[in-house]
Design a protein around this motif. Structure first.
Motif, PDB file in Angstrom:
ATOM      1  N   GLU A 144      69.666  13.545  22.191  1.00 54.07           N
ATOM      2  CA  GLU A 144      68.879  13.902  23.372  1.00 54.07           C
ATOM      3  C   GLU A 144      68.242  12.653  23.996  1.00 54.07           C
ATOM      4  OE1 GLU A 144      68.616  16.715  24.867  1.00 54.07           O
ATOM      5  OE2 GLU A 144      66.885  16.434  26.185  1.00 54.07           O
ATOM      6  N   ALA A 145      67.626  11.847  23.154  1.00 55.80           N
ATOM      7  CA  ALA A 145      66.941  10.649  23.657  1.00 55.80           C
ATOM      8  C   ALA A 145      67.949   9.692  24.296  1.00 55.80           C
ATOM      9  CB  ALA A 145      66.182   9.954  22.530  1.00 55.80           C
ATOM     10  N   GLY A 146      69.143   9.623  23.718  1.00 54.69           N
ATOM     11  CA  GLY A 146      70.177   8.753  24.279  1.00 54.69           C
ATOM     12  C   GLY A 146      70.594   9.192  25.684  1.00 54.69           C
ATOM     13  N   TYR A 147      70.770  10.495  25.876  1.00 50.95           N
ATOM     14  CA  TYR A 147      71.136  10.984  27.206  1.00 50.95           C
ATOM     15  C   TYR A 147      70.000  10.769  28.207  1.00 50.95           C
ATOM     16  CZ  TYR A 147      75.258  13.164  25.083  1.00 50.95           C
ATOM     17  OH  TYR A 147      76.443  13.374  24.430  1.00 50.95           O
ATOM     18  N   LEU A 148      68.786  11.051  27.764  1.00 48.84           N
ATOM     19  CA  LEU A 148      67.658  10.858  28.686  1.00 48.84           C
ATOM     20  C   LEU A 148      67.492   9.378  29.040  1.00 48.84           C
ATOM     21  CD1 LEU A 148      65.069  13.436  27.266  1.00 48.84           C
ATOM     22  CD2 LEU A 148      66.567  13.674  29.264  1.00 48.84           C
ATOM     23  N   ALA A 207      57.689  16.484  19.249  1.00 49.60           N
ATOM     24  CA  ALA A 207      57.008  15.301  18.713  1.00 49.60           C
ATOM     25  C   ALA A 207      57.999  14.151  18.521  1.00 49.60           C
ATOM     26  CB  ALA A 207      56.354  15.640  17.370  1.00 49.60           C
ATOM     27  N   GLY A 208      57.636  12.990  18.960  1.00 51.74           N
ATOM     28  CA  GLY A 208      58.465  11.808  18.726  1.00 51.74           C
ATOM     29  C   GLY A 208      59.521  11.566  19.786  1.00 51.74           C
ATOM     30  N   LEU A 209      59.840  12.569  20.593  1.00 45.97           N
ATOM     31  CA  LEU A 209      60.945  12.389  21.549  1.00 45.97           C
ATOM     32  C   LEU A 209      60.617  11.326  22.596  1.00 45.97           C
ATOM     33  CD1 LEU A 209      63.730  13.130  22.627  1.00 45.97           C
ATOM     34  CD2 LEU A 209      62.687  15.062  23.856  1.00 45.97           C
ATOM     35  N   ARG A 249      61.664   6.059  25.138  1.00 47.43           N
ATOM     36  CA  ARG A 249      61.229   4.719  25.573  1.00 47.43           C
ATOM     37  C   ARG A 249      62.081   3.635  24.904  1.00 47.43           C
ATOM     38  NH1 ARG A 249      55.090   6.403  24.479  1.00 47.43           N
ATOM     39  NH2 ARG A 249      54.418   6.961  26.601  1.00 47.43           N
ATOM     40  N   GLU A 250      62.247   3.761  23.577  1.00 42.78           N
ATOM     41  CA  GLU A 250      63.025   2.755  22.835  1.00 42.78           C
ATOM     42  C   GLU A 250      64.452   2.665  23.369  1.00 42.78           C
ATOM     43  OE1 GLU A 250      60.761   3.681  18.589  1.00 42.78           O
ATOM     44  OE2 GLU A 250      62.937   3.956  18.733  1.00 42.78           O
ATOM     45  N   LYS A 251      65.064   3.829  23.557  1.00 41.68           N
ATOM     46  CA  LYS A 251      66.462   3.828  23.967  1.00 41.68           C
ATOM     47  C   LYS A 251      66.634   3.416  25.428  1.00 41.68           C
ATOM     48  CE  LYS A 251      68.188   7.063  20.502  1.00 41.68           C
ATOM     49  NZ  LYS A 251      69.218   6.230  19.848  1.00 41.68           N
ATOM     50  N   THR A 252      65.630   3.647  26.248  1.00 40.01           N
ATOM     51  CA  THR A 252      65.717   3.183  27.634  1.00 40.01           C
ATOM     52  C   THR A 252      65.716   1.655  27.671  1.00 40.01           C
ATOM     53  OG1 THR A 252      64.629   5.183  28.430  1.00 40.01           O
ATOM     54  CG2 THR A 252      64.643   3.291  29.927  1.00 40.01           C
ATOM     55  N   LEU A 253      64.858   1.044  26.856  1.00 41.73           N
ATOM     56  CA  LEU A 253      64.854  -0.428  26.796  1.00 41.73           C
ATOM     57  C   LEU A 253      66.215  -0.945  26.326  1.00 41.73           C
ATOM     58  CD1 LEU A 253      61.342  -1.345  25.338  1.00 41.73           C
ATOM     59  CD2 LEU A 253      62.202  -1.740  27.662  1.00 41.73           C
ATOM     60  N   ILE A 276      56.327  -0.639  28.292  1.00 41.28           N
ATOM     61  CA  ILE A 276      57.149   0.566  28.443  1.00 41.28           C
ATOM     62  C   ILE A 276      56.331   1.837  28.190  1.00 41.28           C
ATOM     63  CG2 ILE A 276      58.025   0.645  26.049  1.00 41.28           C
ATOM     64  CD1 ILE A 276      60.220   1.254  29.160  1.00 41.28           C
ATOM     65  N   ASP A 277      55.284   1.743  27.347  1.00 36.36           N
ATOM     66  CA  ASP A 277      54.445   2.917  27.062  1.00 36.36           C
ATOM     67  C   ASP A 277      53.655   3.381  28.280  1.00 36.36           C
ATOM     68  OD1 ASP A 277      55.371   2.578  24.539  1.00 36.36           O
ATOM     69  OD2 ASP A 277      53.428   2.186  23.608  1.00 36.36           O
ATOM     70  N   GLU A 278      53.431   2.466  29.218  1.00 40.85           N
ATOM     71  CA  GLU A 278      52.742   2.854  30.454  1.00 40.85           C
ATOM     72  C   GLU A 278      53.738   3.103  31.577  1.00 40.85           C
ATOM     73  OE1 GLU A 278      49.744  -0.212  31.321  1.00 40.85           O
ATOM     74  OE2 GLU A 278      49.691  -0.547  29.151  1.00 40.85           O
ATOM     75  N   TYR A 279      55.013   2.817  31.295  1.00 41.41           N
ATOM     76  CA  TYR A 279      56.040   2.961  32.340  1.00 41.41           C
ATOM     77  C   TYR A 279      56.701   4.338  32.266  1.00 41.41           C
ATOM     78  CZ  TYR A 279      59.895   1.790  35.440  1.00 41.41           C
ATOM     79  OH  TYR A 279      60.775   1.801  36.484  1.00 41.41           O
ATOM     80  N   ILE A 280      56.969   4.801  31.060  1.00 38.61           N
ATOM     81  CA  ILE A 280      57.538   6.137  30.855  1.00 38.61           C
ATOM     82  C   ILE A 280      56.452   6.954  30.167  1.00 38.61           C
ATOM     83  CG2 ILE A 280      59.388   7.460  29.748  1.00 38.61           C
ATOM     84  CD1 ILE A 280      61.054   4.848  29.750  1.00 38.61           C
ATOM     85  N   VAL A 281      55.893   7.911  30.890  1.00 34.01           N
ATOM     86  CA  VAL A 281      54.670   8.560  30.415  1.00 34.01           C
ATOM     87  C   VAL A 281      54.778  10.082  30.524  1.00 34.01           C
ATOM     88  CG1 VAL A 281      53.260   6.572  31.119  1.00 34.01           C
ATOM     89  CG2 VAL A 281      53.543   8.509  32.687  1.00 34.01           C
ATOM     90  N   PRO A 282      53.928  10.793  29.756  1.00 38.49           N
ATOM     91  CA  PRO A 282      53.860  12.250  29.938  1.00 38.49           C
ATOM     92  C   PRO A 282      53.016  12.577  31.174  1.00 38.49           C
ATOM     93  CG  PRO A 282      52.370  11.560  28.183  1.00 38.49           C
ATOM     94  CD  PRO A 282      53.046  10.315  28.687  1.00 38.49           C
TER      95      PRO A 282
END
Lengths: 296, 296
Positions: B212-216, B242-244, B249-253, B269-275
């Motif tokens: 899922e994270a890879g596709y996103l 949880a954790g997604l 973020r990791e996989k986007t980088l 990246i934590d402030e770039y991709i946010v809830p």
């Protein structure tokens, strides 16, 4: 009115003075060497032209990138992290403004081309559209609601992922960053590397073109789903291949699969995906358009 | 000031009156049945609320789609070619304006949520950003240079192609139009169909989440390369896993591969991709924000 434009490419600079497609009064082109030497040559040319035509009212620079387009940034007007090593962190705008005390417009080459196509070419009257060039590399610029798209930096449309069926096309892609991104699979350099021949040497019925059109159609679907453009202009050397544009239109419709229901797409794809009206003048006219925009 | 908002969803309508996140004075929710019955219920609720709180100054509708957002179109304010058959070509705006003589803002649910997050939430002070929701389906809205992105229609970000390695993931995708587009591979409904269980029933270390994270991450790379957003807000039920978010973020980088050199991405990246800061209130506050925008 007379303004100056620099189409600042990674291999050559094209400098011109004039006010639009029907009024380009002089032009010169020279290879891109060191930043100092290259920009000085542009300055010398513009100074000569001022002696002939009177004072330039503005300068526009349509540059290879990445570039810094944020007016409040300390590196505004710089070419930043380019793979052309001796151009990293080059203050193009500062160098020009130390010689000419006029407004200077500065943007990416593809944003410049988009602006020119909107002003004089294939996107007149539209406010949201994309100019995508498929040449040695792939890049895109866009206007959204009448304004050039910048955002965080500026678009880098060549580097979107595409669906790569490795059984059908085992070529791994040649983007040094992403491998099989759009540019890595569909730019002129990828075509040459995959087939061992330049695109222009491949016959119109070579399987290269089916593959190429499929990748470009995927990319256009991404652009349509993300940006919802009113039109997409496809420029660059690869698009000069006879029949490719038609194939791209067909495959884009297939890829969209009737999901986006709008007559501009479903009924008039020939007017939706179009060649540049300014042809290979879009670059230099992009610089002129950026100059004119800088005045207003 | 008091305005009304309708979060018009395909399964339920949420109606509220107020002026912002700290001033929501009343709310009601009811299932989406026929257009006439459903919209009449909204009108009845707003009429009751006017009797209590005084005249509403505007109404905002954040709607499921596709919708027609072009003010000069004969079907402006309609839900158009939706898969919900009894809602095809429903004149939502006309129906409301026959009961209330006030400005009515009308946009997609995700554009509404983007507007609300910009006004009160996770994108305050930014002018170009994306709100992407990953729920049963996937949709995205955006502001570009401070204005909601419409273009030809409006974005349909759920339907971009992604790179699908069928050896790793033989699931063919469940989008009725495109099969393995982003939504077909990564929406909640795709997770459930692939694994035979709802996402919330899958353990945090289930291989579903890596996939899922890879596709996103691929999708976010597309969005970043096309729109160059200053921030991306990821909402929707799937993102509550949880954790997604951390994995995305990791996989986007990794997917961007250091190509886009900007500290907002490379360093923060934590402030770039946010809830979403407004959480599951983004929908109803989106409608309120559209109402407020309609006044000014």
């Amino acid at each position: 009115m007379i303004v100056a434009g620099i189409e600042a490419g990674g291999t050559k600079f094209v400098c011109s003075v004039g006010s639009g497609p029907d009024d380009l009064r002089a032009e010169t082109r020279f290879p891109t060497t060191t930043p100092g030497e290259t920009i000085d040559r542009a300055i010398a040319f513009f100074s000569e032209q001022e002696a002939i035509h009177g004072q330039l009212e503005a300068i526009g620079v349509a540059s290879f990138g990445p570039v810094d387009l944020h007016q409040h940034s300390p590196t505004f007007g710089f070419i930043t992290s380019t793979p052309k090593l001796n151009w990293i962190n080059t203050d193009v705008l500062g160098h020009l403004s130390s010689s000419f005390d006029v407004p200077i417009g500065f943007d990416t080459d593809v944003n410049g081309a988009a602006l020119a196509e909107g002003k004089w070419g294939a996107a007149q009257g539209l406010n949201t559209f994309i100019y995508l060039t498929i040449g040695t590399g792939i890049g895109g610029g866009a206007l959204v609601d009448g304004r050039l798209l910048h955002g965080l930096i500026h678009p880098e449309m060549g580097h979107i992922p595409i669906n790569h069926n490795r059984q059908r096309d085992p070529f791994p892609g040649n983007c040094p960053y992403h491998g099989d991104c759009l540019e890595g699979m569909a730019a002129g350099s990828a075509i040459e590397k995959r087939w061992g021949q330049k695109g222009q040497e491949l016959a119109p019925d070579h399987p290269a073109w089916e593959l190429e059109a499929g990748y470009l159609a995927q990319a256009l679907r991404s652009l349509i789903c993300v940006l919802s453009p009113q039109r997409i202009i496809l420029g660059g050397g690869v698009m000069e291949q006879a029949g490719l544009l038609t194939l791209v239109r067909e495959k884009t419709l297939i890829s969209l699969s009737n999901y986006i229901q709008h007559p501009s797409i479903t009924d008039r794809i020939d007017e939706y995906i179009v060649p540049p009206a300014l042809g290979n003048r879009a670059g230099v006219l992009g610089a002129i358009a950026l100059a004119i925009q800088a005045i207003s």
